[in-house]
Design a protein around this motif. Structure first.
Motif, PDB file in Angstrom:
ATOM      1  N   TRP A  19       0.858  -1.175   0.000  1.00  0.00           N
ATOM      2  CA  TRP A  19       0.000   0.000   0.000  1.00  0.00           C
ATOM      3  C   TRP A  19       0.903   1.237   0.000  1.00  0.00           C
ATOM      4  CZ3 TRP A  19      -5.332  -0.764   0.010  1.00  0.00           C
ATOM      5  CH2 TRP A  19      -5.759  -2.071   0.279  1.00  0.00           C
ATOM      6  N   SER A  20       0.977   1.911  -1.150  1.00  0.00           N
ATOM      7  CA  SER A  20       1.925   3.017  -1.340  1.00  0.00           C
ATOM      8  C   SER A  20       1.205   4.358  -1.276  1.00  0.00           C
ATOM      9  CB  SER A  20       2.626   2.886  -2.695  1.00  0.00           C
ATOM     10  OG  SER A  20       3.223   1.607  -2.838  1.00  0.00           O
ATOM     11  N   PRO A  21       1.580   5.256  -0.372  1.00  0.00           N
ATOM     12  CA  PRO A  21       0.974   6.589  -0.319  1.00  0.00           C
ATOM     13  C   PRO A  21       1.374   7.436  -1.536  1.00  0.00           C
ATOM     14  CG  PRO A  21       2.043   6.013   1.762  1.00  0.00           C
ATOM     15  CD  PRO A  21       2.503   5.020   0.743  1.00  0.00           C
ATOM     16  N   HIS A  22       0.462   8.266  -1.999  1.00  0.00           N
ATOM     17  CA  HIS A  22       0.769   9.202  -3.093  1.00  0.00           C
ATOM     18  C   HIS A  22      -0.203  10.361  -3.026  1.00  0.00           C
ATOM     19  CE1 HIS A  22      -2.700   8.305  -5.799  1.00  0.00           C
ATOM     20  NE2 HIS A  22      -2.701   7.176  -5.125  1.00  0.00           N
ATOM     21  N   THR A  23       0.155  11.464  -3.689  1.00  0.00           N
ATOM     22  CA  THR A  23      -0.726  12.628  -3.774  1.00  0.00           C
ATOM     23  C   THR A  23      -0.916  13.016  -5.229  1.00  0.00           C
ATOM     24  OG1 THR A  23       1.149  14.151  -3.510  1.00  0.00           O
ATOM     25  CG2 THR A  23      -0.058  13.530  -1.515  1.00  0.00           C
ATOM     26  N   LEU A  24      -2.064  13.513  -5.548  1.00  0.00           N
ATOM     27  CA  LEU A  24      -2.381  13.907  -6.912  1.00  0.00           C
ATOM     28  C   LEU A  24      -1.473  15.057  -7.342  1.00  0.00           C
ATOM     29  CD1 LEU A  24      -4.327  13.422  -9.293  1.00  0.00           C
ATOM     30  CD2 LEU A  24      -5.786  15.229  -8.324  1.00  0.00           C
ATOM     31  N   GLY A  25      -0.726  14.870  -8.399  1.00  0.00           N
ATOM     32  CA  GLY A  25       0.145  15.912  -8.912  1.00  0.00           C
ATOM     33  C   GLY A  25       1.487  16.006  -8.216  1.00  0.00           C
ATOM     34  N   GLY A  26       1.727  15.143  -7.261  1.00  0.00           N
ATOM     35  CA  GLY A  26       3.020  15.151  -6.573  1.00  0.00           C
ATOM     36  C   GLY A  26       3.243  16.432  -5.787  1.00  0.00           C
ATOM     37  N   PHE A  27       4.526  16.826  -5.662  1.00  0.00           N
ATOM     38  CA  PHE A  27       4.872  17.994  -4.855  1.00  0.00           C
ATOM     39  C   PHE A  27       4.342  19.304  -5.442  1.00  0.00           C
ATOM     40  CE2 PHE A  27       8.703  15.572  -3.099  1.00  0.00           C
ATOM     41  CZ  PHE A  27       8.030  15.275  -1.916  1.00  0.00           C
ATOM     42  N   ALA A  28       3.877  19.280  -6.681  1.00  0.00           N
ATOM     43  CA  ALA A  28       3.366  20.514  -7.289  1.00  0.00           C
ATOM     44  C   ALA A  28       2.204  21.096  -6.500  1.00  0.00           C
ATOM     45  CB  ALA A  28       2.928  20.241  -8.736  1.00  0.00           C
ATOM     46  N   ALA A 116      -3.574   9.580  -0.802  1.00  0.00           N
ATOM     47  CA  ALA A 116      -4.310   8.358  -1.132  1.00  0.00           C
ATOM     48  C   ALA A 116      -3.345   7.184  -1.128  1.00  0.00           C
ATOM     49  CB  ALA A 116      -4.989   8.507  -2.491  1.00  0.00           C
ATOM     50  N   LEU A 117      -3.892   5.981  -1.231  1.00  0.00           N
ATOM     51  CA  LEU A 117      -3.075   4.770  -1.211  1.00  0.00           C
ATOM     52  C   LEU A 117      -3.263   3.972  -2.495  1.00  0.00           C
ATOM     53  CD1 LEU A 117      -3.766   3.672   2.454  1.00  0.00           C
ATOM     54  CD2 LEU A 117      -1.532   4.328   1.543  1.00  0.00           C
ATOM     55  N   LYS A 118      -2.156   3.606  -3.093  1.00  0.00           N
ATOM     56  CA  LYS A 118      -2.178   2.740  -4.270  1.00  0.00           C
ATOM     57  C   LYS A 118      -1.991   1.303  -3.817  1.00  0.00           C
ATOM     58  CE  LYS A 118       0.265   1.749  -8.587  1.00  0.00           C
ATOM     59  NZ  LYS A 118       1.419   2.127  -9.454  1.00  0.00           N
ATOM     60  N   MET A 119      -2.914   0.446  -4.201  1.00  0.00           N
ATOM     61  CA  MET A 119      -2.885  -0.963  -3.809  1.00  0.00           C
ATOM     62  C   MET A 119      -2.164  -1.765  -4.885  1.00  0.00           C
ATOM     63  SD  MET A 119      -6.187  -3.413  -3.111  1.00  0.00           S
ATOM     64  CE  MET A 119      -6.051  -5.146  -2.698  1.00  0.00           C
ATOM     65  N   GLY A 120      -1.030  -2.355  -4.513  1.00  0.00           N
ATOM     66  CA  GLY A 120      -0.243  -3.128  -5.475  1.00  0.00           C
ATOM     67  C   GLY A 120      -0.133  -4.585  -5.054  1.00  0.00           C
ATOM     68  N   ARG A 121      -0.839  -5.454  -5.768  1.00  0.00           N
ATOM     69  CA  ARG A 121      -0.751  -6.890  -5.465  1.00  0.00           C
ATOM     70  C   ARG A 121       0.594  -7.435  -5.952  1.00  0.00           C
ATOM     71  NH1 ARG A 121      -6.210  -6.122  -6.699  1.00  0.00           N
ATOM     72  NH2 ARG A 121      -7.652  -6.934  -5.114  1.00  0.00           N
ATOM     73  N   VAL A 122       1.327  -8.058  -5.063  1.00  0.00           N
ATOM     74  CA  VAL A 122       2.644  -8.594  -5.414  1.00  0.00           C
ATOM     75  C   VAL A 122       2.508 -10.035  -5.888  1.00  0.00           C
ATOM     76  CG1 VAL A 122       4.990  -9.043  -4.584  1.00  0.00           C
ATOM     77  CG2 VAL A 122       3.728  -7.033  -3.763  1.00  0.00           C
ATOM     78  N   ARG A 123       2.153 -10.958  -4.977  1.00  0.00           N
ATOM     79  CA  ARG A 123       1.938 -12.354  -5.356  1.00  0.00           C
ATOM     80  C   ARG A 123       1.525 -13.121  -4.109  1.00  0.00           C
ATOM     81  NH1 ARG A 123       7.629 -15.630  -5.540  1.00  0.00           N
ATOM     82  NH2 ARG A 123       6.183 -17.244  -4.865  1.00  0.00           N
ATOM     83  N   TRP A 124       1.141 -14.374  -4.346  1.00  0.00           N
ATOM     84  CA  TRP A 124       0.837 -15.280  -3.225  1.00  0.00           C
ATOM     85  C   TRP A 124       2.106 -16.037  -2.865  1.00  0.00           C
ATOM     86  CZ3 TRP A 124      -3.339 -16.233  -0.116  1.00  0.00           C
ATOM     87  CH2 TRP A 124      -3.248 -17.362   0.704  1.00  0.00           C
ATOM     88  N   TYR A 125       2.412 -16.067  -1.580  1.00  0.00           N
ATOM     89  CA  TYR A 125       3.588 -16.794  -1.091  1.00  0.00           C
ATOM     90  C   TYR A 125       3.129 -18.022  -0.313  1.00  0.00           C
ATOM     91  CZ  TYR A 125       6.626 -12.910  -2.332  1.00  0.00           C
ATOM     92  OH  TYR A 125       7.325 -11.951  -3.033  1.00  0.00           O
ATOM     93  N   ALA A 126       3.698 -19.167  -0.693  1.00  0.00           N
ATOM     94  CA  ALA A 126       3.382 -20.418  -0.004  1.00  0.00           C
ATOM     95  C   ALA A 126       4.378 -20.726   1.103  1.00  0.00           C
ATOM     96  CB  ALA A 126       3.346 -21.572  -1.006  1.00  0.00           C
TER      97      ALA A 126
END
Length: 470
Positions: A19-28, A116-126
């Motif tokens: 879950w990666s935080p980000h803002t619209l338009g970045g530092f601008a 906001a948070l970007k949801m990034g699925r990585v993979r399933w680990y066994a």
């Protein structure tokens, strides 16, 4: 509650999401913020910049702290997203960033509701091993202090349970912040699941604290009590910071060896009953548990060949006002400790010396060490650090200590640092340490820790303390 190196305890396998935080338009779209940064933060950033120039490497410099929280229920994606964004809104330090410019430090901030948070699925680990490697590597890269965000969330979901993980650069938080954060994040998640407002008290902003601390510290001069205390201490040590150095481990040995992660240990030193017995001995001698721990460390140091004089650096919290108690941030100053075991014939006698030293040394933490060092023209850094904290009164402490949550720390590549953390928890006394992975110091520190444990347990066993039965 465990305070443990990331790689020392597996995470149960499952589906990994970042879950990666980000803002619209970045530092601008961020706002220029006139509030100055803390001395701790500035020192940390300048060290990171020097590291980048020297190694051409990005990343977190393995200086992050983190948290793992276990949930005994299936994961709700909407509730996790709501909980994490509310936590970011709650703590301004997660919505602020400091940039190094030629003219000095420049701060940018963004208001609540803008991250906001970007949801990034990585993979399933066994299997747990590959999952842990992935998490540790990702946290190392994601917590670089020169970037925003210098923190990252992750979840590992299974059919009936899930784990929430967080890692942030040390400039954003301290260990006590995370002890409190586990309760906040659990409450925020449950509130989101139950569609109610979270029951959490308001907190102050570490950004505000940084500005106030900076103002006070910059007004200090060579006559400030903290500067005088440090000056006297350094004069007595030929301007050398304390190091762990016994007859078998000279300071700095192994510094030319290829870098490798430091050795790490985490263990329960005393259960609750044994901790109460040891504390009773300390109290009867007019001291507290920290004085007893310090005394036992000094005796162990002498026994393994370190000599009669025990010197170390200890962190002191700077949460001086109620509004800072629950705030996320780096509320830490340091003070030097000195304990002379010469002529000691009883533990009670040493407790008295340790109690007096703890009281006297507190003044040295009156302003940040970076300001002290600047006024004294000093460039050394702490190498032998002993930290003590009592977590029993933190919210949700018993559940966390029983395995519901643990504080994480990154690995370190230092060849000459020895850090020891002693925590009084609801279940007893836990100890965690990191120290050189090879060379004479490795064996000497290991022997020192074993001797320390034997001394503490032996003294507690002599206590007549017994809990009252009702």
């Amino acid at each position: 509650m465990k305070f443990i190196q990331m790689m020392d305890q597996p995470v149960d396998p499952g589906g990994l999401v970042e879950w990666s935080p980000h803002t619209l338009g970045g530092f601008a779209n961020w706002n220029s913020d006139p509030r100055p940064t803390s001395h701790n933060h500035e020192l940390h950033l300048r060290g990171a910049l020097e590291y980048r120039w020297r190694t051409q490497r990005e990343g977190g410099r393995e200086s992050w702290l983190g948290l793992a929280i276990e949930f005994d229920e299936p994961m709700s994606v909407p509730a996790i997203r709501t909980a994490l964004t509310r936590w970011i809104d709650r703590h301004e330090v997660l919505r602020s960033h400091v940039i190094i410019k030629n003219t000095g430090m420049a701060r940018l901030s963004t208001p609540p509701g803008s991250v906001a948070l970007k949801m990034g699925r990585v993979r399933w680990y066994a299997e747990a091993g590959p999952l842990l490697d992935q998490l540790a590597g990702t946290f190392d890269r994601a917590t670089a202090p020169l970037q925003w965000p210098a923190y990252l969330f992750a979840t590992v979901a299974r059919e009936r349970t899930f784990t929430l993980l967080f890692a942030g650069d040390h400039s954003l938080l301290d260990g006590y912040s995370l002890i409190l954060a586990q309760h906040e994040l659990v409450e925020l998640y449950r509130a989101a699941r139950e569609r109610r407002e979270p029951e959490l008290p308001p907190v102050g902003s570490y950004v505000d604290f940084s500005a106030e601390e900076r103002r006070v510290a910059d007004a200090a001069d060579r006559e400030h009590p903290a500067v005088v205390a440090w000056d006297n201490y350094l004069l007595a040590t030929d301007r050398q910071m304390p190091r762990f150095a016994t007859s078998g481990s000279a300071p700095g040995e192994g510094a030319d060896a290829p870098p490798q992660p430091q050795s790490s240990v985490t263990m329960e030193l005393l259960d609750d009953d044994a901790a109460n017995r040891f504390t009773a001995v300390c109290s009867a001698a007019g001291g507290n548990l920290f004085a007893g721990i310090l005394s036992a460390l000094a005796l162990a140091y002498r026994e393994v060949g370190g000599g009669e004089e025990f010197r170390c650096i200890t962190p002191r919290h700077t949460r001086s006002e109620g509004r800072w108690l629950g705030a996320l941030g780096w509320f830490v100053a340091v003070s030097p400790l000195y304990l002379d075991t010469t002529g000691v014939v009883s533990f009670d006698q040493l407790i008295g010396r340790a109690t007096a030293e703890l009281r006297q040394a507190r003044v040295a933490a009156g302003i940040p060490f970076l300001r002290v060092a600047g006024l004294l023209g000093y460039e050394g850094e702490p190498k032998f650090v002993v930290s003590f904290i009592d977590t029993r009164h933190a919210p949700n402490a018993a559940e966390a200590d029983a395995g519901g949550a643990r504080v994480l720390r990154s690995h370190s590549y230092s060849t000459d640092e020895v850090f020891i953390w002693v925590n009084r928890t609801p279940s007893g006394v836990r100890i965690s340490a990191r120290f050189p992975a090879s060379g004479p110091a490795h064996g000497e520190v290991s022997r020192f820790l074993v001797t320390f444990g034997d001394i503490v347990r032996g003294i507690g066993d002599q206590s007549t303390f017994a809990p009252h039965n009702t």
